[in-house]
Design a protein around this motif. Structure first.
Motif, short mmCIF file in Angstrom:
data_model
loop_
_atom_site.label_atom_id
_atom_site.label_comp_id
_atom_site.label_asym_id
_atom_site.label_seq_id
_atom_site.Cartn_x
_atom_site.Cartn_y
_atom_site.Cartn_z
N ILE A 1 0.61 -1.12 -0.29
CA ILE A 1 0.28 -0.11 0.09
C ILE A 1 0.91 1.18 0.38
CG2 ILE A 1 -1.25 1.33 1.56
CD1 ILE A 1 -2.97 -1.24 2.21
N VAL A 2 2.08 1.30 0.34
CA VAL A 2 2.87 2.83 0.71
C VAL A 2 3.38 2.23 -0.45
CG1 VAL A 2 5.27 3.44 1.85
CG2 VAL A 2 2.99 2.31 3.18
N SER A 3 3.90 1.49 -0.95
CA SER A 3 4.55 2.20 -2.15
C SER A 3 4.03 2.83 -3.32
CB SER A 3 4.63 0.01 -3.14
OG SER A 3 3.84 -0.61 -3.16
N PHE A 4 2.24 2.61 -3.04
CA PHE A 4 1.63 3.55 -4.11
C PHE A 4 1.33 5.24 -3.86
CE2 PHE A 4 0.71 -0.73 -5.49
CZ PHE A 4 0.57 -0.46 -6.68
N TRP A 5 2.01 5.09 -2.66
CA TRP A 5 1.83 6.53 -2.14
C TRP A 5 2.80 7.69 -2.61
CZ3 TRP A 5 0.98 6.16 4.58
CH2 TRP A 5 -0.19 5.18 4.35
N ASP A 6 2.32 8.99 -2.00
CA ASP A 6 3.46 10.20 -2.82
C ASP A 6 4.42 10.30 -1.53
OD1 ASP A 6 4.62 11.86 -4.33
OD2 ASP A 6 2.48 12.89 -4.55
N PHE B 1 -2.80 6.52 -4.31
CA PHE B 1 -2.63 5.97 -5.09
C PHE B 1 -2.09 6.19 -6.74
CE2 PHE B 1 -3.30 3.45 -8.72
CZ PHE B 1 -3.25 1.63 -8.56
N VAL B 2 -0.12 6.53 -5.84
CA VAL B 2 0.23 7.06 -7.87
C VAL B 2 1.10 6.31 -8.11
CG1 VAL B 2 0.37 9.02 -6.97
CG2 VAL B 2 1.63 8.12 -6.41
N THR B 3 1.77 5.83 -9.41
CA THR B 3 2.70 5.13 -9.81
C THR B 3 3.80 5.35 -10.10
OG1 THR B 3 2.02 4.99 -11.94
CG2 THR B 3 0.67 3.20 -11.12
N ALA C 1 7.33 3.27 -11.55
CA ALA C 1 7.61 4.19 -13.04
C ALA C 1 9.15 4.33 -12.71
CB ALA C 1 7.20 5.74 -13.41
N GLU C 2 9.62 4.95 -11.76
CA GLU C 2 10.89 5.60 -11.24
C GLU C 2 11.60 4.38 -11.57
OE1 GLU C 2 11.42 7.83 -8.76
OE2 GLU C 2 9.70 9.67 -8.79
N THR C 3 11.45 3.53 -10.34
CA THR C 3 12.23 2.25 -10.05
C THR C 3 12.31 0.95 -11.27
OG1 THR C 3 10.66 2.11 -7.90
CG2 THR C 3 11.62 0.11 -9.14
N LEU C 4 11.39 1.21 -12.16
CA LEU C 4 11.67 0.04 -13.55
C LEU C 4 11.90 1.15 -15.28
CD1 LEU C 4 7.82 -1.97 -12.91
CD2 LEU C 4 10.70 -2.50 -12.62
N GLY C 5 12.40 2.20 -14.83
CA GLY C 5 12.47 3.08 -15.82
C GLY C 5 13.52 3.95 -15.41
N SER C 6 14.54 3.00 -15.20
CA SER C 6 15.79 3.85 -14.79
C SER C 6 16.59 2.76 -15.02
CB SER C 6 15.93 4.25 -13.04
OG SER C 6 17.24 5.21 -12.94
N TRP C 7 17.16 3.12 -15.72
CA TRP C 7 18.75 2.26 -16.20
C TRP C 7 19.95 2.40 -15.22
CZ3 TRP C 7 19.94 -1.82 -18.60
CH2 TRP C 7 21.15 -1.69 -18.82
N ASN D 1 10.64 -0.58 -4.06
CA ASN D 1 11.71 -1.04 -4.38
C ASN D 1 11.63 -2.75 -3.57
OD1 ASN D 1 13.44 -0.93 -6.81
ND2 ASN D 1 13.87 1.35 -5.09
N ALA D 2 10.90 -2.38 -2.45
CA ALA D 2 11.03 -3.88 -1.99
C ALA D 2 9.44 -5.33 -2.80
CB ALA D 2 10.53 -3.72 -0.28
N VAL D 3 8.55 -4.53 -3.58
CA VAL D 3 7.92 -5.02 -3.54
C VAL D 3 8.44 -5.52 -5.05
CG1 VAL D 3 5.60 -5.16 -5.31
CG2 VAL D 3 5.89 -3.95 -2.85
N VAL D 4 9.05 -4.94 -5.81
CA VAL D 4 9.67 -5.72 -7.27
C VAL D 4 10.88 -7.06 -6.69
CG1 VAL D 4 11.06 -5.20 -9.43
CG2 VAL D 4 9.05 -3.68 -8.19
#
Length: 301
Positions: free
Chosen positions: A50-55, A65-67, A71-77, A276-279
């Motif tokens: 739940i906290v992973s979607f907070w701002d 509820f923000v993604t 987006a920063e986790t999966l979109g950063s090289w 990052n913990a969820v991923v």
């Protein structure tokens, strides 16, 4: 159908029978463990998700509820490189601990005949683990340092003109420390599996003319796969969650996912760390699921 018989308080001959559904006793027995797992495992994981979607900003978190965090986790090289570096550590440490752990367990199970001696030698293997992980990890620094024991021996013997720099604060030091820390987690399940192998199978293979190598590859290794799988799950999950070893033994020159999350939490970026913990949790669960599809470990549990 389960029946419970009650005796009436006024009339001893008056009895009532209450028919309970057959599934109720099983659910009652499972209720305590379900409550414990729910309170200490399921609910904390749900809160992290739940906290992973907070701002958030530099001061506080904002429920919503923000993604953006994903987006920063999966979109950063940089993040992808960190995950690949963590997987590299996990793969190398797994291979080395499996190699070392199997032969140590094989020696204890098949070459030590006395059960008392097996217990003594296994206890010797566990003695270093009576101390803290941090102490055992830091103990490598005076050994691998520029003026450490290894470099003094190499320079003093004339094999090298100057100390080796890459022994400490490098990927080599990180992997060496992790192998030292986690090998026992591979030895224990493999040893437990090897001790369950029926020695009559080994004798039958030997009577059939099989060589020691054929007995090892065709009898012992296949039967020890459940122990290897359990040890793999232990080692991989521990390496993926380790941040202190990477931070100390690399001298801050390398990174891992756990270390990245630790840095995010130190900067109060809790939603980003939760993402990052969820991923990382999903990645580890996929790896465990793949292992369990290849090897059936239920009989070892």
């Amino acid at each position: 159908m389960v029946m419970v018989r009650f005796i009436g308080a006024g009339d001893p001959d008056k009895r009532r029978e209450i028919k309970l559904p057959p599934w109720l006793p099983a659910y009652v027995q499972a209720a305590p463990l379900t409550l414990i797992l729910g309170a200490f495992l399921a609910i904390p994981i749900l809160m992290i998700a739940i906290v992973s979607f907070w701002d958030y900003d530099f001061a506080q978190m904002y429920p919503g509820f923000v993604t953006m965090n994903y987006a920063e986790t999966l979109g950063s090289w940089v993040t992808w490189k960190t995950y690949l570096n963590t997987l590299k550590y996990a793969a190398i440490v797994w291979a080395l601990t499996l190699l070392i752990g199997f032969w140590v367990a094989y020696f204890l199970a098949f070459h030590i005949r006395s059960a008392a001696m097996q217990g003594v030698l296994f206890l010797v293997c566990t003695v270093p683990f009576l101390t803290s992980n941090i102490i055992r990890m830091i103990s490598w620094i005076p050994v691998l340092g520029r003026n450490g024991l290894v470099n003094q021996m190499l320079v003093g013997s004339g094999l090298l003109d100057k100390p080796v720099e890459w022994l400490l604060y490098s990927d080599f030091a990180v992997i060496l420390a992790m192998v030292h820390l986690y090998t026992l987690f591979m030895v224990t399940p493999i040893f437990n599996t090897l001790m369950r192998i029926d020695r009559a199978l080994v004798e039958a293979a030997r009577d059939a003319g099989a060589s020691n190598w054929q007995i090892l590859t065709n009898v012992i290794v296949p039967l020890s796969k459940p122990g290897m799988a359990i040890g793999t799950i232990f080692v991989v999950t521990l390496v993926m969650a380790d941040f202190s070893t990477v931070q100390v033994m690399s001298g801050g020159q390398s990174a891992s996912v756990a270390l990245m999350m630790k840095n995010q939490m130190s900067l109060l970026q809790y939603p980003a760390a939760a993402a990052n913990a969820v991923v990382l949790l999903v990645l580890v669960l996929l790896m465990v699921a793949a292992i369990m599809r290849v090897v059936d470990i239920r009989k070892e549990l």
